[in-house]
Design an enzyme around this catalytic site. Structure first.
Site, PDB file in Angstrom:
ATOM      1  CG  ASN A  85      -1.829   1.114   1.354  1.00 32.15           C
ATOM      2  OD1 ASN A  85      -1.725   2.083   0.607  1.00 32.15           O
ATOM      3  ND2 ASN A  85      -2.756   1.024   2.289  1.00 32.15           N
ATOM      4  CE  LYS A 102      -0.337   2.638   6.262  1.00 31.85           C
ATOM      5  NZ  LYS A 102      -1.746   2.885   6.320  1.00 31.85           N
ATOM      6  NE  ARG A 109      -5.922   2.209  -0.068  1.00 24.85           N
ATOM      7  CZ  ARG A 109      -5.697   3.439   0.369  1.00 24.85           C
ATOM      8  NH1 ARG A 109      -4.469   3.825   0.658  1.00 24.85           N
ATOM      9  NH2 ARG A 109      -6.684   4.273   0.539  1.00 24.85           N
ATOM     10  CG  HIS A 122     -12.819   5.134   3.376  1.00 23.64           C
ATOM     11  ND1 HIS A 122     -13.343   6.378   3.648  1.00 23.64           N
ATOM     12  CD2 HIS A 122     -11.560   5.149   3.854  1.00 23.64           C
ATOM     13  CE1 HIS A 122     -12.439   7.123   4.273  1.00 23.64           C
ATOM     14  NE2 HIS A 122     -11.334   6.389   4.402  1.00 23.64           N
ATOM     15  NE  ARG A 130     -10.043  14.326   4.702  1.00 22.44           N
ATOM     16  CZ  ARG A 130      -9.917  13.058   4.328  1.00 22.44           C
ATOM     17  NH1 ARG A 130     -10.435  12.663   3.181  1.00 22.44           N
ATOM     18  NH2 ARG A 130      -9.289  12.175   5.085  1.00 22.44           N
ATOM     19  CD  GLU A 136      -8.707   0.266   4.129  1.00 18.82           C
ATOM     20  OE1 GLU A 136      -7.991   0.595   5.104  1.00 18.82           O
ATOM     21  OE2 GLU A 136      -9.133   1.087   3.309  1.00 18.82           O
TER      22      GLU A 136
END
Ligand code: ADP
Length: 414
Positions: free
Chosen positions: A6, A13, A89, A178, A239, A383
């Site tokens: 990822n 990662k 990913r 997501h 955000r 994930e």
């Protein structure tokens, strides 16, 4: 064994799984790639190491990962050939990718074409895939997209009310993010309830630093709170989430802020941080609210209000809900926020069992009382596991792809 990768803009990662995906045999993260203070945290079994070193780019980060995986003391592999497939990913697959795919040169070109949709993320994802293919050229590589799960949204949910040409010509629409997490969590919700996901209407609340609320009917995403980018829906760590877009014109024309400044304020200085003035971390904000800080209390109230409002909207989209599912950092770890969100949703049949809620952190758990009309669940997301599963699913067909690519292909033409 299956390796998952990822790549972020300055991080990488990784996790190495046993071939049956029952064990993570090694994992780690390379941080601050190309910056000062670059380092690697790696673990395999009981071994844990931290390495500070200069890491110029994602290519060299990936080589260090392989070196660590092969290391006689803290590695997990005797031979690089034990890695049989690699899963990657990618953030944005545009409307091109409706599922994960085996990586080919053509796929990389299509992924590159999606870069304008995610200029900060897709280039790092691409770099990671290219380096991994260079170092592991003989194994199948699979790419899993954050957006693909949401490609099942009908046009009424994904087209914006702008002139149609922006949709038709420029692919401006709701994409959602997501998706890998929501897909994993939806499957897990079915397992917890002992019911096929095809029979369920779920509202998944992925409440982390970023927040996605997702309406999942029959295992398919039918509406989602994030949109063209990772901004809309519920207020997040930094955000703002939903606000009247007309405000952007006001900030620009009346308050004379320039566009980069408005963008920075909306993405980096708003949300929990902007309202509380204390932190983007829900733990800090709740603690300060408990200690009497009114702006922190307001930030928590706003967060809870926005989640609840979105849940109600998605119940309307699906004609009801069978389960409300909490996941990610806040959703998995905060009985307080879960209880605050559920309070007020009684009209949807949502109830929480206080003891089950208190005990339900970080593990798959049913936290509604027996017999409640709507189940409430904690379903920890994973994930990496979803990426590993897709990799196993698609890597099996890699030989077919090679045959297809070969000039001597015996497969019938389409
Ligand atoms: P990311 O979106 O970066 O993957 P995570 O899913 O790890 O984020 O979620 C991070 C958030 O989880 C942090 O902002 C933190 O506020 C929140 N969090 C973690 N533990 C708790 C807790 N015990 N109570 C409330 N919030 C928590």
């Amino acid at each position: 064994m299956i390796l998952t990768i990822n790549c972020g803009s300055s991080s990488l990662k990784y996790q190495l799984y046993s071939s049956d995906l029952t064990r993570v045999v090694a994992k780690g993260m390379v941080s601050r790639i190309g910056e000062t203070g670059a380092h690697i945290d790696h673990s395999a079994g009981r071994e844990r190491i931290h390495q500070d070193m200069v890491i110029a780019d994602h290519g060299s980060a990936f080589r260090h990962v392989i070196d660590n995986l092969l290391h006689p003391e803290w590695g997990a592999l005797t031979d690089i050939g034990l890695i049989t497939a690699v899963g990657h990913r990618a953030v944005h697959g545009g409307d091109t990718f409706v599922d994960s795919v085996l990586v080919t040169d053509a796929v990389l070109r299509q992924l590159e074409a999606c870069t304008p949709l995610a200029p900060l993320h897709n280039p790092a994802n691409l770099l990671g895939i290219e380096e991994a293919r260079r170092l592991l050229p003989d194994v199948p590589h699979v790419v899993v997209f954050d957006t693909s799960f949401h490609q099942t949204m009908p046009p009424s949910a994904h087209v914006y009310g702008l002139p149609y040409r922006f949709y038709g010509e420029h692919k401006i629409r709701r994409y959602g993010f997501h998706g890998t997490s929501c897909r994993y969590v939806s499957g897990l919700a079915g397992e917890i309830l002992g019911r096929p996901v095809e029979d369920l209407r779920l509202v998944v609340c992925h409440l982390g630093n970023g927040v996605t609320i997702d309406a999942v009917a029959g295992g398919r995403s039918v509406d989602t709170s994030m949109g063209f980018g990772t901004f809309s829906g519920v207020m997040m760590g930094t955000r703002a989430g939903d606000f009247d877009p007309g405000l952007i014109f006001h900030l620009h024309s009346v308050l004379k802020l320039d566009m980069p400044e408005i963008e920075r304020i909306c993405y980096k200085e708003s949300g929990l941080l902007g309202i509380s003035g204390v932190s983007n971390d829900m733990r800090d904000v709740v603690a300060a609210a408990d200690a009497g800080n009114e702006r922190c209390a307001l930030a928590v109230d706003m967060f809870v209000h926005m989640v609840r409002k979105q849940v109600g909207a998605f119940a309307a989209v699906m004609g009801g809900i069978d389960a409300l599912v909490f996941t990610a950092g806040i959703g998995e770890n905060s009985p307080y926020i879960r209880a605050r969100i559920a309070a007020g949703l009684e009209f949807l049949g949502v109830e929480i069992d206080a003891q089950a809620n208190a005990d339900g952190n970080r593990k798959p758990a049913l936290i509604s009382p027996a017999g409640a009309r709507t189940a409430v669940l904690v379903a920890p997301t994973d994930e990496e596991m979803m990426i590993a599963r897709d990799t196993v699913r698609l890597a099996g067909s890699a030989h077919l792809l090679r045959l297809q690519d070969s000039p001597l292909s015996l497969l019938p033409a389409e």
